[in-house]
Enzyme design. Structure first.
Site, short mmCIF file in Angstrom:
data_model
loop_
_atom_site.label_atom_id
_atom_site.label_comp_id
_atom_site.label_asym_id
_atom_site.label_seq_id
_atom_site.Cartn_x
_atom_site.Cartn_y
_atom_site.Cartn_z
N ARG A 43 0.81 -1.24 0.00
CA ARG A 43 0.00 0.00 0.00
C ARG A 43 0.83 1.27 0.00
O ARG A 43 0.39 2.31 -0.42
CB ARG A 43 -0.85 0.04 1.28
CG ARG A 43 -2.05 -0.84 1.24
CD ARG A 43 -2.82 -0.65 2.54
NE ARG A 43 -3.66 0.54 2.44
CZ ARG A 43 -4.99 0.48 2.29
NH1 ARG A 43 -5.59 -0.67 2.25
NH2 ARG A 43 -5.69 1.58 2.18
N LYS A 142 -0.47 -20.51 3.69
CA LYS A 142 -1.37 -20.93 4.75
C LYS A 142 -1.56 -19.80 5.75
O LYS A 142 -0.68 -18.96 5.83
CB LYS A 142 -0.88 -22.21 5.41
CG LYS A 142 0.37 -22.02 6.29
CD LYS A 142 0.62 -23.23 7.12
CE LYS A 142 0.09 -23.09 8.52
NZ LYS A 142 0.97 -22.37 9.45
N HIS A 172 5.13 -25.17 3.68
CA HIS A 172 6.58 -25.08 3.49
C HIS A 172 7.33 -26.31 3.99
O HIS A 172 8.46 -26.54 3.60
CB HIS A 172 7.15 -23.77 4.08
CG HIS A 172 7.31 -23.79 5.57
ND1 HIS A 172 6.28 -23.58 6.43
CD2 HIS A 172 8.40 -24.00 6.34
CE1 HIS A 172 6.73 -23.67 7.67
NE2 HIS A 172 8.02 -23.91 7.65
N LYS A 176 11.04 -28.73 2.54
CA LYS A 176 12.27 -29.04 3.30
C LYS A 176 12.97 -30.23 2.67
O LYS A 176 12.33 -31.24 2.36
CB LYS A 176 11.92 -29.36 4.76
CG LYS A 176 11.44 -28.13 5.54
CD LYS A 176 11.20 -28.48 7.00
CE LYS A 176 10.50 -27.36 7.72
NZ LYS A 176 11.37 -26.34 8.26
N GLU A 210 9.11 -26.72 19.00
CA GLU A 210 9.80 -25.43 18.82
C GLU A 210 10.16 -24.90 20.20
O GLU A 210 9.38 -25.06 21.13
CB GLU A 210 8.87 -24.42 18.14
CG GLU A 210 8.48 -24.80 16.73
CD GLU A 210 7.57 -23.72 16.13
OE1 GLU A 210 8.10 -22.75 15.60
OE2 GLU A 210 6.35 -23.86 16.24
N ASP A 229 -2.53 -24.38 13.31
CA ASP A 229 -1.27 -23.80 12.82
C ASP A 229 -0.28 -24.87 12.35
O ASP A 229 0.48 -24.65 11.41
CB ASP A 229 -0.66 -22.98 13.98
CG ASP A 229 0.53 -22.14 13.55
OD1 ASP A 229 0.44 -21.49 12.49
OD2 ASP A 229 1.55 -22.12 14.26
N HIS A 234 1.21 -29.10 8.41
CA HIS A 234 2.55 -29.70 8.42
C HIS A 234 2.56 -31.14 8.94
O HIS A 234 3.10 -32.05 8.30
CB HIS A 234 3.51 -28.87 9.28
CG HIS A 234 3.55 -27.42 8.91
ND1 HIS A 234 3.48 -26.98 7.61
CD2 HIS A 234 3.65 -26.30 9.67
CE1 HIS A 234 3.53 -25.65 7.60
NE2 HIS A 234 3.63 -25.22 8.83
N LYS A 334 4.86 -25.12 21.07
CA LYS A 334 5.79 -24.00 21.20
C LYS A 334 6.37 -24.02 22.60
O LYS A 334 5.81 -24.62 23.51
CB LYS A 334 5.06 -22.68 20.95
CG LYS A 334 4.54 -22.58 19.50
CD LYS A 334 4.42 -21.16 19.03
CE LYS A 334 3.92 -21.08 17.60
NZ LYS A 334 4.95 -21.31 16.58
C1 BG6 Z 1 4.52 -22.06 10.45
C2 BG6 Z 1 3.72 -21.76 11.67
O1 BG6 Z 1 3.69 -22.60 9.45
O2 BG6 Z 1 5.55 -22.97 10.76
C3 BG6 Z 1 4.61 -21.21 12.78
O3 BG6 Z 1 2.70 -20.81 11.37
C4 BG6 Z 1 5.76 -22.15 13.03
O4 BG6 Z 1 3.88 -21.01 13.99
C5 BG6 Z 1 6.47 -22.50 11.73
O5 BG6 Z 1 6.67 -21.51 13.92
C6 BG6 Z 1 7.51 -23.58 11.94
O6 BG6 Z 1 8.25 -23.72 10.78
P1 BG6 Z 1 9.75 -24.25 10.83
O7 BG6 Z 1 10.14 -24.36 9.39
O8 BG6 Z 1 10.53 -23.22 11.59
O9 BG6 Z 1 9.69 -25.55 11.55
#
Ligand code: BG6
Length: 484
Positions: A43, A142, A172, A176, A210, A229, A234, A334
C-alpha cells in the site's frame, strides 16, 4: 525464461523473513531463470529504487559471511520492482495489468503473501482484470481458512478464476530437503517397503517441537492455536509422506492422490477417542536456554483468559490394510525443550529372544527433519564391553547425516518452492481436496474443545509438554522418543 513474480505483501513479514532471502539464494545459485521481474506490491508509496533500498537493508541483518557484496546485491536488485496497490480498488489491478503488459513473460506468478481474509477478494479482482490468463500461477500461503467451511469458501472462489493446476498452495514443510528425502527413502529404495507395514511396525511418532514462543504473533496466533497452525497442515503432510502407498509415478497428481487416500483413511473421531486420544496444552512461564520466559497468557496480543492451545498431542489411526491398528502419535508445541522435528518408526521386538537386548531387540528408524537432517537406524550389536558376557547386546546406530554428506548449502524450503512455482511443478504443493480432507479430520477436535470445560493443560516453558501427553501414549505401552 522470462517470468513475472508479483509479490502481494511485498513489504510484509513473510517477504522480509523468507521470500526475499530465498529469491536471493536462488539468484546466487544461478537457478533463478534469467529475464525475470520480481514486483513487490504493497500500500505504501514507494519507487522501485526505494523498494530496492528497503530490501537491501534486509540483507544487512544477515551474518557477514553470507551477506551479498554491493555488486552482487545490485545485480539481484535489478530484478526488483515495486507497485503501489490498494487491493480493494479495481483500478489498481488495471494498473498492474498495464505494467505486466509492458514486457512479455512466459509465466506470471501471483504470490499472495497477505492475510488470508483477502484471498477471495484478490482472486476475484485478478479475474475481473483479466489477470488470470493460462500462463498465470497463483500461490496461496497458509492458513487457508480456519475450518472446513472457510477453507471450502476460499477454494471455491479461487477455482472460479483459476484452474486447480494454476493454484500452488504452500505447505513449506514439503519444501524441506528432509521431507523430500523421506520420499526418496521410501520410494527410491526397495529395502524398507517390505517392512513398512503393520506386521513389522509397532508405532510411529511425529514430533515438531519449537523452543520459540509466539514471538510477535500473539495477536494472530491467539484463537488459532497449534492444531490449526501445525497439525492440520505440516504434521498431517508428514503423516501422509510416511503412510502413503507408493504412487504410480512421481507426478504431482499421482502423489497427491495417494496422500488424499491416507487422509480419507484416518479413523474418524468418537466421543471416547476425543476424550482419551487428544491432549491440549498451553505454556506457562519457564526457562529456555537459561533465560526466564513468560507464559503464553502473558504474551503481547494474547487474551489473558485465552484457551488457545500452544501444544497438541494426539493419537491417530489409519484404517487400511497396511496400517490397521498401528498408532500414529503426533506432537507439536511451542516453548518446548528444544527446536527438534523428527519422525520415529518403532519396529516390533524380535519374535524370540536368544540374546539380552534393550527394548526386547526392537529396531527403530529415526528420521531427523530439523535442525539435524538425517537418518538413524538403531540396531543391536555386540559391544563386547564385558568380555565375559557375550549374551548381552547394546543398541547402536547407523547414522547418516545429510548435512555432512551433501553440505549445508542445500536448497532451502522456500527457495525450492519458489523455483517450483516458476517452473510449474506442483509436486510439493497441496491440492484443494487434500486440504479439505485434513480440515474435515481436525474439525471434530476443534468442536470438542469449544465445548470442553477442561482448560488446556499447563506445561512449563522449556519442557516436553504436559505429562498427560506421556500418559496418553503410555496407555498403549509406549513412550516418546526422548523418554526411551
Ligand atoms: C509455520 C507456523 O507454518 O511454521 C509457525 O505458522 C511455526 O507457527 C512455523 O513456527 C515452523 O516452521 P519451521 O520451518 O521453523 O519448523
Amino acid at each position: 525464461m522470462a517470468f513475472n513474480l508479483v509479490l502481494f505483501g511485498g513489504t510484509g513479514d513473510l517477504a522480509w523473513r523468507k521470500l526475499m532471502p530465498a529469491l536471493f539464494q536462488a539468484f546466487r545459485h544461478g537457478t533463478l531463470p534469467e529475464g525475470g521481474r520480481i514486483i513487490g506490491v504493497a500500500r505504501d508509496e514507494m519507487s522501485d529504487v526505494q523498494y530496492r533500498e528497503l530490501i537491501r537493508s534486509r540483507f544487512d541483518q544477515v551474518e557477514l559471511a553470507k551477506r551479498p557484496s554491493t555488486e552482487e546485491f545490485d545485480r539481484f536488485a535489478s530484478l526488483l520492482h515495486y507497485q503501489r496497490m490498494d487491493l480493494s480498488k479495481p483500478d489498481a489491478y488495471a494498473t498492474l495489468k498495464a505494467r505486466l503488459d509492458e514486457r512479455a513473460a512466459e509465466t506470471t506468478v501471483m504470490y499472495l503473501a497477505v492475510s488470508p481474509h483477502l484471498f477471495t477478494a484478490v482472486a476475484e479482482q485478478l479475474g475481473a482484470a483479466g489477470l488470470n490468463t493460462p500462463s498465470t500461477r497463483l500461490v496461496l500461503e497458509k492458513p487457508l481458512g480456519h475450518d472446513l467451511a472457510s477453507n471450502r469458501a476460499i477454494n471455491q472462489t479461487v477455482l472460479k478464476f483459476f484452474s486447480e493446476k494454476q493454484v500452488f498452495r504452500i505447505d513449506h514443510y514439503l519444501g524441506k530437503p528432509s521431507v523430500q528425502n523421506l520420499m526418496a527413502l521410501r520410494f527410491a529404495n526397495a529395502l524398507f517397503e517390505p517392512v513398512w507395514r503393520r506386521e513389522h511396525i509397532a508405532n510411529i511418532q511425529i514430533t515438531i517441537a519449537e523452543d520459540l514462543g509466539v514471538e510477535k504473533r500473539g495477536g494472530y496466533y491467539d484463537g488459532i492455536g497449534a492444531l490449526r497452525d501445525m497439525v492440520q497442515n505440516h504434521a498431517l503432510q508428514l503423516l501422509c509422506a510416511i503412510a502413503m502407498e507408493p504412487p504410480i509415478n512421481a507426478h504431482a497428481d499421482a502423489i497427491r492422490d495417494e496422500k488424499l487416500k491416507v487422509l480419507r483413511s484416518l479413523k474418524r473421531w468418537t466421543p471416547a477417542t476425543l476424550a482419551s486420544h487428544v491432549v491440549r496444552g498451553q505454556y506457562a512461564e519457564g526457562n529456555i536456554g537459561g533465560n526466564k520466559v513468560p507464559g503464553y497468557l502473558q504474551e503481547t496480543g494474547v487474551n489473558t483468559a485465552s484457551q488457545t492451545e500452544t501444544f497438541v498431542a494426539l493419537r491417530a489411526e489409519i484404517a487400511n490394510w497396511r496400517w490397521a491398528g498401528v498408532p500414529f502419535y503426533i506432537r507439536t508445541g511451542k516453548r518446548m525443550a528444544g527446536r527438534e522435528a523428527h519422525i520415529v518408526v518403532n519396529f516390533h521386538a524380535t519374535p524370540h529372544a536368544i540374546f539380552q537386548t534393550p527394548n526386547g531387540g526392537a529396531n527403530k528408524l529415526v528420521i531427523h527433519l530439523q535442525p539435524k537432517d538425517g537418518l538413524e537406524l538403531h540396531l543391536m550389536a555386540q559391544a563386547q564391553a564385558n568380555r565375559r558376557d557375550t549374551n548381552s547386546l547394546s543398541l547402536t546406530q547407523l547414522d547418516l547425516d545429510f548435512d555432512k554428506r551433501f553440505g549445508t548449502e542445500r536448497v532451502g524450503a522456500y527457495e525450492r518452492l519458489l523455483l517450483d512455482v516458476i517452473d510449474g511443478r506442483l509436486n510439493l504443493f497441496v491440492r484443494s481436496d487434500e486440504q479439505e480432507e485434513a480440515w474435515r479430520w481436525v474439525e471434530p477436535v476443534l468442536t470438542h474443545w469449544q465445548q470442553d470445560t477442561n482448560l488446556p493443560r499447563q506445561y512449563t516453558a522449556g519442557s516436553w509438554g504436559p505429562s498427560a501427553a506421556s500418559g496418553m501414549i503410555a496407555k498403549d505401552g509406549f513412550c516418546w522418543e526422548e523418554e526411551s
